[in-house]
Every structure is written in C-alpha cells, then in structure tokens.
Scaffold this motif. Sequence first.
Motif, mmCIF file in Angstrom:
data_model
loop_
_atom_site.group_PDB
_atom_site.id
_atom_site.type_symbol
_atom_site.label_atom_id
_atom_site.label_comp_id
_atom_site.label_asym_id
_atom_site.label_seq_id
_atom_site.Cartn_x
_atom_site.Cartn_y
_atom_site.Cartn_z
ATOM 1 N N MET A 252 39.098 27.365 44.656
ATOM 2 C CA MET A 252 37.833 26.797 44.230
ATOM 3 C C MET A 252 37.199 27.752 43.222
ATOM 4 O O MET A 252 37.080 28.941 43.466
ATOM 5 N N GLU A 253 36.807 27.258 42.099
ATOM 6 C CA GLU A 253 36.220 28.050 41.033
ATOM 7 C C GLU A 253 34.733 28.274 41.275
ATOM 8 O O GLU A 253 33.985 27.335 41.494
ATOM 9 N N LYS A 254 34.307 29.531 41.247
ATOM 10 C CA LYS A 254 32.900 29.869 41.459
ATOM 11 C C LYS A 254 32.247 30.454 40.211
ATOM 12 O O LYS A 254 31.142 30.955 40.278
ATOM 13 N N ASN A 255 32.979 30.423 39.071
ATOM 14 C CA ASN A 255 32.465 30.964 37.811
ATOM 15 C C ASN A 255 32.034 32.419 37.946
ATOM 16 O O ASN A 255 30.987 32.821 37.458
ATOM 17 N N LEU A 256 32.860 33.212 38.613
ATOM 18 C CA LEU A 256 32.592 34.641 38.761
ATOM 19 C C LEU A 256 33.621 35.434 37.968
ATOM 20 O O LEU A 256 34.756 35.024 37.804
ATOM 21 N N HIS A 257 33.218 36.576 37.516
ATOM 22 C CA HIS A 257 34.083 37.466 36.761
ATOM 23 C C HIS A 257 35.096 38.123 37.708
ATOM 24 O O HIS A 257 34.754 38.467 38.836
ATOM 25 N N PRO A 258 36.356 38.310 37.289
ATOM 26 C CA PRO A 258 37.359 38.955 38.149
ATOM 27 C C PRO A 258 36.979 40.386 38.547
ATOM 28 O O PRO A 258 37.472 40.912 39.534
ATOM 29 N N LYS A 259 36.094 40.983 37.778
ATOM 30 C CA LYS A 259 35.621 42.333 38.090
ATOM 31 C C LYS A 259 34.942 42.384 39.464
ATOM 32 O O LYS A 259 34.979 43.403 40.145
ATOM 33 N N ASN A 260 34.350 41.273 39.899
ATOM 34 C CA ASN A 260 33.677 41.229 41.197
ATOM 35 C C ASN A 260 34.669 41.455 42.338
ATOM 36 O O ASN A 260 34.386 42.211 43.264
ATOM 37 N N LEU A 261 35.817 40.799 42.288
ATOM 38 C CA LEU A 261 36.818 40.953 43.334
ATOM 39 C C LEU A 261 37.314 42.388 43.389
ATOM 40 O O LEU A 261 37.454 42.969 44.469
ATOM 41 N N SER A 262 37.572 42.964 42.244
ATOM 42 C CA SER A 262 38.032 44.345 42.185
ATOM 43 C C SER A 262 37.005 45.286 42.800
ATOM 44 O O SER A 262 37.353 46.183 43.582
ATOM 45 N N ARG A 263 35.755 45.092 42.477
ATOM 46 C CA ARG A 263 34.704 45.964 43.000
ATOM 47 C C ARG A 263 34.530 45.802 44.502
ATOM 48 O O ARG A 263 34.365 46.768 45.241
ATOM 49 N N ILE A 264 34.580 44.574 44.984
ATOM 50 C CA ILE A 264 34.414 44.321 46.418
ATOM 51 C C ILE A 264 35.566 44.925 47.212
ATOM 52 O O ILE A 264 35.361 45.535 48.260
ATOM 53 N N LEU A 265 36.794 44.761 46.710
ATOM 54 C CA LEU A 265 37.938 45.366 47.391
ATOM 55 C C LEU A 265 37.830 46.887 47.412
ATOM 56 O O LEU A 265 38.160 47.529 48.405
ATOM 57 N N GLU A 266 37.385 47.449 46.323
ATOM 58 C CA GLU A 266 37.205 48.901 46.251
ATOM 59 C C GLU A 266 36.113 49.376 47.202
ATOM 60 O O GLU A 266 36.294 50.332 47.955
ATOM 61 N N ASP A 267 34.978 48.697 47.185
ATOM 62 C CA ASP A 267 33.832 49.128 47.993
ATOM 63 C C ASP A 267 34.069 48.977 49.484
ATOM 64 O O ASP A 267 33.647 49.811 50.272
ATOM 65 N N SER A 268 34.724 47.916 49.892
ATOM 66 C CA SER A 268 34.884 47.684 51.328
ATOM 67 C C SER A 268 36.232 48.141 51.860
ATOM 68 O O SER A 268 36.331 48.572 53.000
ATOM 69 N N GLY A 269 37.260 48.044 51.059
ATOM 70 C CA GLY A 269 38.589 48.376 51.547
ATOM 71 C C GLY A 269 38.883 49.856 51.644
ATOM 72 O O GLY A 269 39.304 50.363 52.686
ATOM 73 N N ARG A 270 38.646 50.567 50.571
ATOM 74 C CA ARG A 270 39.036 51.975 50.520
ATOM 75 C C ARG A 270 38.261 52.833 51.497
ATOM 76 O O ARG A 270 38.821 53.718 52.128
ATOM 77 N N VAL A 271 36.991 52.593 51.663
ATOM 78 C CA VAL A 271 36.196 53.453 52.541
ATOM 79 C C VAL A 271 36.368 53.125 54.016
ATOM 80 O O VAL A 271 36.058 53.942 54.866
ATOM 81 N N SER A 272 36.900 51.937 54.329
ATOM 82 C CA SER A 272 37.067 51.588 55.741
ATOM 83 C C SER A 272 38.419 52.003 56.298
ATOM 84 O O SER A 272 38.613 51.988 57.514
ATOM 85 N N ILE A 273 39.358 52.381 55.456
ATOM 86 C CA ILE A 273 40.704 52.725 55.906
ATOM 87 C C ILE A 273 40.723 53.889 56.903
ATOM 88 O O ILE A 273 41.455 53.819 57.888
ATOM 89 N N PRO A 274 39.946 54.964 56.745
ATOM 90 C CA PRO A 274 40.002 56.052 57.740
ATOM 91 C C PRO A 274 39.525 55.641 59.131
ATOM 92 O O PRO A 274 39.795 56.345 60.100
ATOM 93 N N LEU A 275 38.857 54.520 59.247
ATOM 94 C CA LEU A 275 38.380 54.072 60.553
ATOM 95 C C LEU A 275 39.440 53.319 61.340
ATOM 96 O O LEU A 275 39.265 53.057 62.531
ATOM 97 N N ILE A 276 40.541 52.966 60.697
ATOM 98 C CA ILE A 276 41.597 52.193 61.351
ATOM 99 C C ILE A 276 42.745 53.145 61.672
ATOM 100 O O ILE A 276 43.412 53.653 60.763
#
Length: 71
Positions: A1-25
Amino acid sequence: MEKNLHPKNLSRILEDSGRVSIPLIPWFATGAYMAATLGVDTLVYFPWTVLNYMGIIFVIFLGFTRIGIKK
C-alpha cells in the motif's frame, strides 16, 4: 500500500529502533557479548540501558506525531 512517504523514513526507523535494541536481546551476538562480558543476564543490566529502550519509544512517538517524517 502506497503511503507517499520517502524511502529515507524506513531507513531511519530501522536505524533508530533496530540497532539500539539489539543489546537487549540475549540471543543476538551483541546481547550475548554484553551479557558474557558483564557476567550477568540481560535483564540485570536492562535498567541501565535507557538509550536502548527510549530510542524505541521515541520512534513510536515521532511516528504518531509525524515529526521528522519526510513526504
């Protein structure tokens, strides 16, 4: 589904939430390394990893308020 968002948003969200949560797992390499180096379980050092779990909370907050979301 197209939400008219820039691909940069996905990259930033993955970076912000993914990388910092890895040491907790504990079954990922960084979580296993930190637990082994400290000699404690992951839940023991969890209260001192404020940056890790607050990053996820901020990503959710910014997503709902659409602050910093590029169209």
